[in-house]
Enzyme design. Structure first.
Site, PDB file in Angstrom:
ATOM      1  N   HIS A 129       6.501   8.553   6.595  1.00 49.38           N
ATOM      2  CA  HIS A 129       6.332   9.583   7.628  1.00 49.38           C
ATOM      3  C   HIS A 129       5.099  10.441   7.312  1.00 49.38           C
ATOM      4  CE1 HIS A 129       7.676  12.797  10.469  1.00 49.38           C
ATOM      5  NE2 HIS A 129       7.149  13.607   9.554  1.00 49.38           N
ATOM      6  N   GLU A 130       4.960  10.848   6.056  1.00 49.26           N
ATOM      7  CA  GLU A 130       3.825  11.702   5.675  1.00 49.26           C
ATOM      8  C   GLU A 130       2.504  10.933   5.767  1.00 49.26           C
ATOM      9  OE1 GLU A 130       4.048  14.842   5.371  1.00 49.26           O
ATOM     10  OE2 GLU A 130       6.222  14.771   5.559  1.00 49.26           O
ATOM     11  N   HIS A 133       1.296  10.777   9.279  1.00 54.80           N
ATOM     12  CA  HIS A 133       0.585  11.995   9.701  1.00 54.80           C
ATOM     13  C   HIS A 133      -0.886  11.913   9.281  1.00 54.80           C
ATOM     14  CE1 HIS A 133       3.609  14.660  11.359  1.00 54.80           C
ATOM     15  NE2 HIS A 133       4.334  14.716  10.266  1.00 54.80           N
ATOM     16  N   GLU A 187       5.126  14.793  15.469  1.00 54.80           N
ATOM     17  CA  GLU A 187       6.300  14.482  14.649  1.00 54.80           C
ATOM     18  C   GLU A 187       6.962  13.189  15.104  1.00 54.80           C
ATOM     19  OE1 GLU A 187       7.108  15.506  11.918  1.00 54.80           O
ATOM     20  OE2 GLU A 187       5.690  17.165  11.900  1.00 54.80           O
TER      21      GLU A 187
HETATM   22 ZN   LIG Z   1       6.289  15.520   9.831  1.00 60.05          ZN
END
Ligand SMILES: [Zn+2]
Length: 256
Positions: A129-130, A133, A187
């Site tokens: 997830h990071e 980003h 997100e």
């Molecule tokens: Zn996030």
């Protein structure tokens, strides 16, 4: 015209006047993005932010956790359609369950994250997830939006904005810091890209759902990156379930 399209149009006027490309495409989702911040500047800001974090937070000496974060991180970046970042992975001695990936490839995971990410696959969900980003350049996108709103729209009316003025806008944006809260769209996108990266790296993407269930059980103790603009765990889990068939298909081809 949607606001994103309008921003892209306005920003293109600015970008043309200083010879930059303004609109890019996010990996996996193909979403149209406005990116005005030059990549080398974003990388420099990421390095700066990392130095600040390192000066305040001790690095964990736990060999097992360090090895696990390194192993998972390497597996994820290998399958990410990344910029040519020089990725590095650090475990911080900090009991809040938080994690980050900065422009340029500095990835940090707090020891507190292991209270929530209880298996290696769940840790992969956090790191993927990071990294999503970072690869999707979400920080640059947030800053670019600000740049466009402050400068780009003015330029659309008065085409004589100079590069010097543009630099000034950038400097103002830089003082806001590179770690701006992400938007809900970003997100959702990091979740989607994240599970696809997990699956490609041979981690069961269903671990992402388990991770969010663990967070939901924790209640108010969600970390800052996972708190401010983040959708509630319930919404997040619903959306993850929608993209799970596609992720599972990829996982079955890459399972180890
Ligand atoms: Zn996030």
């Amino acid at each position: 015209m949607t606001s994103q399209r309008y921003l892209c149009t306005a920003a293109t006027v600015l970008a043309v006047s200083i010879s930059l490309t303004a609109c890019e495409t996010a990996p996996v989702t193909g979403r149209n993005q406005l990116i005005l911040l030059p990549e080398d500047q974003a990388v420099a800001m990421g390095a700066d932010a990392f130095r600040q974090i390192r000066s305040k937070t001790p690095v964990s000496k736990d060999t097992r956790l360090n090895r696990m974060v390194e192993r998972v991180g390497r597996r994820i970046v290998k399958v990410a359609q990344g910029p040519g970042y020089n990725w590095s992975f650090t475990v911080f001695q900090d009991e809040s369950p938080n994690a980050f990936a900065l422009p340029g490839g500095k990835v940090g995971v707090n020891t507190g994250m292991f209270k929530v990410a209880k298996t290696e696959s769940q840790l992969a969900a956090v790191i993927a997830h990071e990294i999503a980003h970072a690869v999707a350049r979400h920080s640059s996108e947030r800053l670019s939006r600000q740049i466009a709103l402050q400068g780009g729209l003015a330029v659309a009316g008065a085409a004589s904005q100079t590069a010097a003025q543009y630099s000034q806008i950038l400097a103002q944006a830089a003082t806001l810091g590179v770690v701006l809260p992400f938007t809900r769209t970003q997100e959702a996108e990091a979740d989607e890209i994240g599970v696809i990266y997990m699956a490609r790296a041979g981690y069961d993407p269903r671990a992402a759902i388990k991770l969010w269930q663990n967070f939901a059980r924790q209640g108010g103790d969600r970390p800052p990156e996972f708190l401010s603009t983040h959708p509630s765990p319930d919404n997040r889990i619903k959306r993850l379930q929608q993209i799970m068939p596609k992720a599972l298909e990829i996982y079955r081809r890459n399972r180890r």
